[in-house]
Design a protein around this motif. Structure first.
Motif, short mmCIF file in Angstrom:
data_model
loop_
_atom_site.label_atom_id
_atom_site.label_comp_id
_atom_site.label_asym_id
_atom_site.label_seq_id
_atom_site.Cartn_x
_atom_site.Cartn_y
_atom_site.Cartn_z
N LYS A 64 0.74 -1.25 -0.13
CA LYS A 64 0.18 0.04 -0.03
C LYS A 64 0.87 1.31 -0.01
CE LYS A 64 -2.74 -1.06 3.41
NZ LYS A 64 -3.65 -0.88 4.51
N ALA A 65 1.80 1.19 0.72
CA ALA A 65 2.82 2.56 0.86
C ALA A 65 3.53 2.66 -0.41
CB ALA A 65 3.91 1.95 1.87
N ALA A 66 3.74 1.65 -1.35
CA ALA A 66 4.39 1.81 -2.63
C ALA A 66 3.44 2.15 -3.47
CB ALA A 66 5.17 0.38 -2.94
N ASP A 67 2.13 2.09 -3.13
CA ASP A 67 0.94 2.52 -4.05
C ASP A 67 0.82 1.72 -5.38
OD1 ASP A 67 -0.94 4.55 -4.48
OD2 ASP A 67 0.08 5.55 -5.99
N ILE A 68 0.91 0.27 -5.03
CA ILE A 68 0.59 -0.66 -5.97
C ILE A 68 -0.49 -1.53 -5.88
CG2 ILE A 68 3.17 -0.55 -6.96
CD1 ILE A 68 3.37 -3.33 -5.85
N ILE A 69 -1.14 -1.35 -4.59
CA ILE A 69 -2.15 -2.20 -4.13
C ILE A 69 -3.28 -0.94 -3.75
CG2 ILE A 69 -1.57 -4.60 -4.09
CD1 ILE A 69 -1.95 -3.90 -0.75
N SER A 70 -4.48 -1.28 -3.77
CA SER A 70 -5.69 -0.31 -3.28
C SER A 70 -6.59 -1.48 -2.27
CB SER A 70 -6.38 0.50 -4.19
OG SER A 70 -7.06 -0.53 -5.16
N HIS A 71 -7.30 -0.71 -1.63
CA HIS A 71 -8.30 -1.32 -0.97
C HIS A 71 -9.78 -0.84 -0.75
CE1 HIS A 71 -6.75 1.46 2.04
NE2 HIS A 71 -7.69 1.40 2.71
N HIS A 72 -10.74 -1.56 -0.54
CA HIS A 72 -12.06 -0.93 -0.22
C HIS A 72 -12.68 -1.75 0.85
CE1 HIS A 72 -13.00 -4.04 -2.91
NE2 HIS A 72 -14.27 -4.15 -2.22
N ARG A 73 -13.50 -1.08 1.57
CA ARG A 73 -14.16 -2.01 2.84
C ARG A 73 -15.76 -2.36 2.30
NH1 ARG A 73 -13.29 -2.00 8.06
NH2 ARG A 73 -11.77 -0.44 7.94
N HIS A 74 -15.83 -3.63 2.80
CA HIS A 74 -17.14 -4.15 2.47
C HIS A 74 -17.69 -4.60 3.99
CE1 HIS A 74 -20.65 -5.83 0.13
NE2 HIS A 74 -20.51 -7.03 0.68
N GLY A 75 -18.48 -3.84 4.59
CA GLY A 75 -18.90 -4.17 5.76
C GLY A 75 -17.52 -3.86 6.65
N LYS A 76 -17.32 -5.24 7.54
CA LYS A 76 -16.16 -5.16 8.46
C LYS A 76 -14.76 -5.41 7.64
CE LYS A 76 -18.72 -5.75 12.71
NZ LYS A 76 -19.01 -6.39 14.00
N GLN A 77 -15.14 -6.20 6.52
CA GLN A 77 -13.85 -6.64 5.77
C GLN A 77 -13.28 -5.62 4.85
OE1 GLN A 77 -14.15 -10.67 4.49
NE2 GLN A 77 -15.84 -11.22 5.54
N ILE A 78 -11.95 -5.72 4.90
CA ILE A 78 -11.11 -4.85 3.60
C ILE A 78 -10.79 -5.76 2.82
CG2 ILE A 78 -9.20 -3.36 3.53
CD1 ILE A 78 -9.53 -2.64 6.46
N PHE A 79 -10.95 -5.41 1.47
CA PHE A 79 -10.75 -6.21 0.22
C PHE A 79 -9.48 -5.39 -0.51
CE2 PHE A 79 -14.57 -8.09 1.26
CZ PHE A 79 -14.32 -9.56 0.99
N TYR A 80 -8.61 -6.35 -0.83
CA TYR A 80 -7.33 -5.57 -1.48
C TYR A 80 -7.27 -6.00 -3.15
CZ TYR A 80 -6.03 -4.73 3.25
OH TYR A 80 -5.75 -4.39 4.50
N THR A 81 -6.90 -5.08 -3.73
CA THR A 81 -6.81 -5.33 -5.39
C THR A 81 -5.39 -4.65 -5.95
OG1 THR A 81 -8.07 -3.36 -5.84
CG2 THR A 81 -9.26 -5.33 -5.65
N LEU A 82 -5.04 -5.07 -7.04
CA LEU A 82 -4.01 -4.48 -7.86
C LEU A 82 -4.66 -3.10 -8.20
CD1 LEU A 82 -2.31 -7.11 -10.02
CD2 LEU A 82 -1.63 -6.24 -7.56
N LYS A 83 -3.61 -2.02 -8.09
CA LYS A 83 -4.14 -0.68 -8.42
C LYS A 83 -4.06 -0.53 -9.66
CE LYS A 83 -3.90 3.81 -6.44
NZ LYS A 83 -3.43 4.50 -5.46
N ASP A 84 -3.27 -1.08 -10.59
CA ASP A 84 -3.64 -0.91 -12.29
C ASP A 84 -3.01 -2.03 -12.91
OD1 ASP A 84 -0.58 -0.68 -12.56
OD2 ASP A 84 -1.00 1.33 -11.76
N ASP A 85 -3.02 -2.38 -14.07
CA ASP A 85 -2.67 -3.49 -14.89
C ASP A 85 -1.10 -3.38 -14.99
OD1 ASP A 85 -5.18 -4.55 -15.42
OD2 ASP A 85 -5.62 -3.33 -17.21
#
Length: 91
Positions: free
Chosen positions: A53-74
């Protein structure tokens, strides 16, 4: 720019971070899923996610109490795919 590029490539030098990136390349995941899929502890996963996250290559979003992570771009997908193809050609 050389220093930044060197730091960027260091992100791929850790086996767990690379596994996380490969998993996130397939689908978004929460920490619990990453623990199961990698076999590493929750604290290890969280530590590596913080670095990514600090390197800004993944992002996250909250769904209820859980946080989901994804790659920030292709770009990350492309880097992993190119490196994998390069290594497969050497075999």
């Amino acid at each position: 720019m050389d220093k930044q590029l060197s730091e960027f490539f260091k992100l791929f030098s850790n086996v767990l971070r690379l596994k996380i990136l490969q998993i996130l390349d397939q689908n978004e995941q929460n920490v619990s899923s990453l623990v199961i899929l990698t076999g590493y502890s929750q604290s290890n996963i969280s530590q590596q996610l913080k670095i990514l996250k600090a390197a800004d290559i993944i992002s996250h979003h909250r769904h209820g109490k859980q946080i989901f992570y994804t790659l920030k771009d292709d770009h990350i997908h492309e880097i992993i795919a190119l490196a994998s193809n390069h290594l497969e050609e050497k075999i």
